[in-house]
Design a protein around this motif. Structure first.
Motif, PDB file in Angstrom:
ATOM      1  N   HIS A 156       0.825  -1.199   0.000  1.00  0.00           N
ATOM      2  CA  HIS A 156       0.000   0.000   0.000  1.00  0.00           C
ATOM      3  C   HIS A 156       0.868   1.262   0.000  1.00  0.00           C
ATOM      4  O   HIS A 156       0.595   2.211  -0.727  1.00  0.00           O
ATOM      5  CB  HIS A 156      -0.929  -0.001   1.219  1.00  0.00           C
ATOM      6  CG  HIS A 156      -1.848   1.180   1.252  1.00  0.00           C
ATOM      7  ND1 HIS A 156      -3.103   1.166   0.694  1.00  0.00           N
ATOM      8  CD2 HIS A 156      -1.672   2.436   1.736  1.00  0.00           C
ATOM      9  CE1 HIS A 156      -3.659   2.368   0.843  1.00  0.00           C
ATOM     10  NE2 HIS A 156      -2.816   3.147   1.482  1.00  0.00           N
ATOM     11  N   CYS A 178      -0.211   7.957   2.550  1.00  0.00           N
ATOM     12  CA  CYS A 178       0.137   7.090   3.673  1.00  0.00           C
ATOM     13  C   CYS A 178       1.642   7.088   3.913  1.00  0.00           C
ATOM     14  O   CYS A 178       2.084   6.991   5.057  1.00  0.00           O
ATOM     15  CB  CYS A 178      -0.382   5.668   3.434  1.00  0.00           C
ATOM     16  SG  CYS A 178      -2.160   5.555   3.714  1.00  0.00           S
ATOM     17  N   CYS A 228       0.627   4.586  -2.300  1.00  0.00           N
ATOM     18  CA  CYS A 228      -0.133   5.670  -1.686  1.00  0.00           C
ATOM     19  C   CYS A 228       0.799   6.703  -1.070  1.00  0.00           C
ATOM     20  O   CYS A 228       1.406   6.470  -0.035  1.00  0.00           O
ATOM     21  CB  CYS A 228      -1.079   5.093  -0.634  1.00  0.00           C
ATOM     22  SG  CYS A 228      -2.132   6.343   0.094  1.00  0.00           S
TER      23      CYS A 228
END
Ligand SMILES: [Zn+2]
Length: 80
Positions: free
Chosen positions: A29, A36, A33
Protein backbone atom coordinates in the motif's frame (compact mmCIF):
# COMPACT_ATOMS: atom_id res chain seq x y z
CA UNK A 1 -5.57 -2.90 2.71
CA UNK A 2 -6.86 0.64 2.53
CA UNK A 3 -5.81 3.91 4.10
CA UNK A 4 -8.00 3.59 7.17
CA UNK A 5 -6.77 0.09 7.95
CA UNK A 6 -3.21 1.25 7.52
CA UNK A 7 -3.73 4.13 9.95
CA UNK A 8 -5.24 1.76 12.47
CA UNK A 9 -2.19 -0.50 12.26
CA UNK A 10 0.39 2.24 12.02
CA UNK A 11 1.71 2.08 15.57
CA UNK A 12 1.97 -1.71 15.46
CA UNK A 13 3.69 -1.37 12.09
CA UNK A 14 6.25 1.09 13.40
CA UNK A 15 6.74 -1.01 16.53
CA UNK A 16 7.43 -4.04 14.37
CA UNK A 17 4.56 -5.95 15.96
CA UNK A 18 2.73 -6.97 12.81
CA UNK A 19 2.65 -10.39 11.24
CA UNK A 20 4.38 -10.83 7.89
CA UNK A 21 1.11 -10.86 5.94
CA UNK A 22 -0.12 -7.54 7.28
CA UNK A 23 3.35 -6.13 6.98
CA UNK A 24 3.50 -7.09 3.31
CA UNK A 25 0.08 -5.54 2.68
CA UNK A 26 1.21 -2.32 4.27
CA UNK A 27 4.42 -2.21 2.25
CA UNK A 28 2.44 -2.71 -0.96
CA UNK A 29 0.00 0.00 0.00
CA UNK A 30 2.78 2.41 0.89
CA UNK A 31 4.35 1.96 -2.50
CA UNK A 32 1.16 3.11 -4.16
CA UNK A 33 -0.13 5.67 -1.69
CA UNK A 34 1.76 8.91 -1.26
CA UNK A 35 -0.53 10.11 1.51
CA UNK A 36 0.14 7.09 3.67
CA UNK A 37 3.87 7.31 3.04
CA UNK A 38 3.73 10.85 4.34
CA UNK A 39 1.71 9.82 7.37
CA UNK A 40 4.01 6.91 8.20
CA UNK A 41 7.01 9.16 7.82
CA UNK A 42 5.50 11.85 10.03
CA UNK A 43 4.42 9.33 12.63
CA UNK A 44 7.84 7.73 12.71
CA UNK A 45 9.47 11.09 13.25
CA UNK A 46 6.95 11.93 15.95
CA UNK A 47 7.74 8.68 17.75
CA UNK A 48 11.46 9.37 17.48
CA UNK A 49 11.00 12.83 18.96
CA UNK A 50 8.87 11.51 21.79
CA UNK A 51 11.06 8.54 22.57
CA UNK A 52 14.18 10.66 22.69
CA UNK A 53 12.63 13.24 24.99
CA UNK A 54 10.39 11.15 27.21
CA UNK A 55 9.54 7.47 27.64
CA UNK A 56 6.13 7.44 26.00
CA UNK A 57 4.51 5.21 23.40
CA UNK A 58 2.77 6.77 20.40
CA UNK A 59 0.29 9.12 22.03
CA UNK A 60 -3.34 8.44 21.23
CA UNK A 61 -4.02 12.05 20.38
CA UNK A 62 -1.33 11.98 17.70
CA UNK A 63 -2.88 8.89 16.18
CA UNK A 64 -6.30 10.47 16.36
CA UNK A 65 -5.10 13.65 14.66
CA UNK A 66 -3.46 11.68 11.90
CA UNK A 67 -6.64 9.75 11.39
CA UNK A 68 -8.68 12.92 11.20
CA UNK A 69 -6.25 14.39 8.69
CA UNK A 70 -6.57 11.31 6.55
CA UNK A 71 -10.36 11.29 6.71
CA UNK A 72 -10.36 14.90 5.61
CA UNK A 73 -7.99 14.13 2.76
CA UNK A 74 -10.27 11.38 1.58
CA UNK A 75 -13.19 13.77 1.61
CA UNK A 76 -15.11 11.77 4.21
CA UNK A 77 -15.72 14.23 6.94
CA UNK A 78 -17.00 12.85 10.22
CA UNK A 79 -20.65 13.50 10.89
CA UNK A 80 -21.21 16.68 12.82
ZN1 LIG B 1 -3.13 5.08 1.79
Amino acid sequence: MNCQVLIREISAYLDGELGVETLAEIEVHLERCKDCRLIVDTTRKTIEIYSSSQPLPLPNDVRERLHQALVKRLGRRPAT
